[in-house]
Design an enzyme around this catalytic site. Structure first.
Site, mmCIF file in Angstrom:
data_model
loop_
_atom_site.group_PDB
_atom_site.id
_atom_site.type_symbol
_atom_site.label_atom_id
_atom_site.label_comp_id
_atom_site.label_asym_id
_atom_site.label_seq_id
_atom_site.Cartn_x
_atom_site.Cartn_y
_atom_site.Cartn_z
ATOM 1 C CB SER A 127 -4.951 -6.339 4.528
ATOM 2 O OG SER A 127 -4.248 -4.976 5.241
ATOM 3 C CE1 TYR A 152 -7.278 -4.780 8.342
ATOM 4 C CE2 TYR A 152 -9.452 -5.818 8.235
ATOM 5 C CZ TYR A 152 -8.088 -5.121 7.694
ATOM 6 O OH TYR A 152 -8.014 -5.172 6.267
ATOM 7 C CE LYS A 156 -9.225 -8.248 5.606
ATOM 8 N NZ LYS A 156 -10.291 -8.958 4.681
HETATM 9 C C1 WQD Z 1 -2.162 5.893 6.258
HETATM 10 C C2 WQD Z 1 -1.222 7.050 6.883
HETATM 11 C C3 WQD Z 1 -1.276 7.209 9.365
HETATM 12 C C4 WQD Z 1 -5.139 9.582 9.162
HETATM 13 C C5 WQD Z 1 -5.029 0.736 7.401
HETATM 14 C C6 WQD Z 1 -5.242 -0.779 7.591
HETATM 15 C C7 WQD Z 1 -5.088 -1.484 6.263
HETATM 16 C C8 WQD Z 1 -6.087 -1.101 5.408
HETATM 17 C C9 WQD Z 1 -5.892 0.455 5.143
HETATM 18 C C10 WQD Z 1 -8.075 -2.298 5.601
HETATM 19 C C11 WQD Z 1 -0.352 6.466 8.091
HETATM 20 C C12 WQD Z 1 -1.430 8.723 8.491
HETATM 21 C C13 WQD Z 1 -4.092 8.808 8.594
HETATM 22 C C14 WQD Z 1 -4.963 10.689 9.499
HETATM 23 C C15 WQD Z 1 -2.564 10.443 9.483
HETATM 24 N N1 WQD Z 1 -7.417 -1.040 6.138
HETATM 25 N N2 WQD Z 1 -2.792 9.132 8.922
HETATM 26 N N3 WQD Z 1 -3.822 11.070 9.777
HETATM 27 O O1 WQD Z 1 -3.213 2.822 8.579
HETATM 28 O O2 WQD Z 1 -1.606 2.433 6.571
HETATM 29 O O3 WQD Z 1 -3.813 1.096 6.807
HETATM 30 O O4 WQD Z 1 -5.801 1.051 6.291
HETATM 31 O O5 WQD Z 1 -8.105 -3.142 4.844
HETATM 32 O O6 WQD Z 1 -5.199 -2.906 6.660
HETATM 33 O O7 WQD Z 1 -4.234 -0.960 8.406
HETATM 34 O O8 WQD Z 1 -3.973 3.465 6.473
HETATM 35 O O9 WQD Z 1 -4.933 5.758 5.868
HETATM 36 O O10 WQD Z 1 -5.203 5.105 8.047
HETATM 37 O O11 WQD Z 1 -2.902 5.721 7.231
HETATM 38 O O12 WQD Z 1 -1.546 11.101 9.677
HETATM 39 O O13 WQD Z 1 -6.067 11.414 9.874
HETATM 40 O O14 WQD Z 1 -1.600 8.451 7.137
HETATM 41 O O15 WQD Z 1 -0.465 7.648 10.470
HETATM 42 O O16 WQD Z 1 0.814 6.752 8.464
HETATM 43 P P1 WQD Z 1 -2.978 2.422 7.053
HETATM 44 P P2 WQD Z 1 -4.360 4.981 7.044
#
Ligand code: WQD
Length: 341
Positions: A127, A152, A156
């Protein structure tokens, strides 16, 4: 049995999409999954889409005996794609030992069996979280690995180190680690897609569940970032494009094209997109006006991260093809399908 590929976590989101692409390319697929975060009915979706049903074994890979028995039962395994891991960032902070125990032991048991049964090839599901908040953008594979922002993410990083050190002393081992950016979307057939259990952590499933009425409104975590519209930037990559990269990686390993004991590739689109841009693209793709509210930043979120994909483009001959709107339309089609709307 010809070229049997073991896909651990194969009933999961990225795993199931990868199984379809492997079977489309003529590989035999064996899924090992403990069904802790996926449903056995995913096998029906894979069969419906690819025309063939993969072999399936319900296995807890963190249990050494069960893993050994799996390899004894299937002597034809020529390569492994290892997806099986716990991956909820927030949960890993509250119960770290569950993550270290499962994610590290599963890989160790696989590697021990690769040695025991002379299986040479493994593709590891990693990741972009290993980069933390990168110093330079776009992020290349040479970017420094930053201290993980969650257990997590740390698992990785540790798993990549285990692979590096094991590959260094086991001349039979061929390893590719694929560092995903943000996988999104669903198979265009809508036979499989993302099935988050409970309240989704990730942006796109929360958007589609809000649009279909399961959630009242989307909370946008922060609008005071140093970005054009103030919301955080990510690299959203279509899950089918991502799945295809795994098939290319497997062919590279089987063809011994891999140059090193451990090769690492960033898998993204190379394009940074903000949360508000995702919302706008979803509204255009679905025709649904999304209800959302700007709230405080989420703990642990990085401001900007997106991939430099040149190494994967040139070395693997792979490039993400689907655009964001098409991808969000596939996520919306899937959401409507599973809610019978
Ligand atoms: C994306 C953007 C949030 C939800 C994570 C893990 C990564 C991988 C993918 C496993 C961010 C914003 C999110 C919400 C929001 N996972 N957001 N409201 O955090 O980039 O990555 O998931 O392998 O390892 O770290 O993904 O989709 O959670 O967030 O505003 O209800 O959307 O702040 O900017 P992230 P995400």
């Amino acid at each position: 049995m010809s070229k049997l590929i073991l896909v651990t976590g194969g009933t999961g989101y990225i795993g199931s999409h990868t199984c379809i692409e492997l079977m489309n390319e003529g590989f035999e697929v064996l899924i090992a999954d403990n069904l802790s975060n996926s449903d056995i009915s995913v096998l029906d979706g894979i069969e419906k889409t690819s025309g063939k049903r993969p072999f399936f074994e319900k296995v807890d890979l963190s249990d050494e005996t069960s893993t050994n028995l799996l390899f004894d039962k299937y002597p034809g395994i020529v390569a492994i794609i290892h997806f099986a891991a716990y991956k909820a960032v927030g949960e890993s902070v509250s119960i770290p030992l569950k993550y270290y125990y499962n994610n590290l032991n599963s890989l160790i048991h696989l590697l021990n069996n690769m040695e025991r049964k002379k299986v040479a090839n493994i593709v590891f599901s990693s990741s972009c979280t290993v980069y933390g908040e990168p110093d330079e953008l776009p992020v290349t594979e040479k970017a420094p690995i930053k201290p993980a922002s969650s257990p997590y993410g740390n698992t990785k990083q540790i798993c990549e180190e285990i692979l590096r050190d094991t590959g260094a002393v086991n001349e039979n081992l061929n390893i590719i680690s694929l560092r995903y950016f943000n996988p999104v979307g669903a198979h265009p057939s809508a036979n499989i897609g993302e099935l988050p259990l409970g309240v989704p952590n990730n942006l796109v499933p929360f958007i589609t569940q809000t649009a279909i009425g399961l959630r009242d409104e989307l909370k946008v975590f922060g609008s005071d970032y140093n970005t054009p519209d103030g919301t955080a930037i990510r690299d959203y990559i279509n899950v089918v494009d991502l799945a295809k990269a795994h098939v290319i990686a497997i062919k590279r390993l089987l063809g011994k094209a891999g140059k090193k004991k451990l090769e690492v590739f960033n898998l993204g689109t190379g394009r940074g997109v903000s949360v508000l841009e995702v919302i706008n693209a979803f509204e255009k793709a679905s025709g649904v006006k999304l209800k959302y509210k700007i709230v405080d930043r989420r703990e642990g979120d990085v401001e900007k991260v997106f991939a430099d994909t040149r190494f994967a483009n040139t070395e693997l001959g792979w490039k993400a093809e689907k655009n964001l709107e098409e991808t969000l339309a596939s996520a919306w089609k899937w959401e409507k399908k599973i809610r019978n709307k």
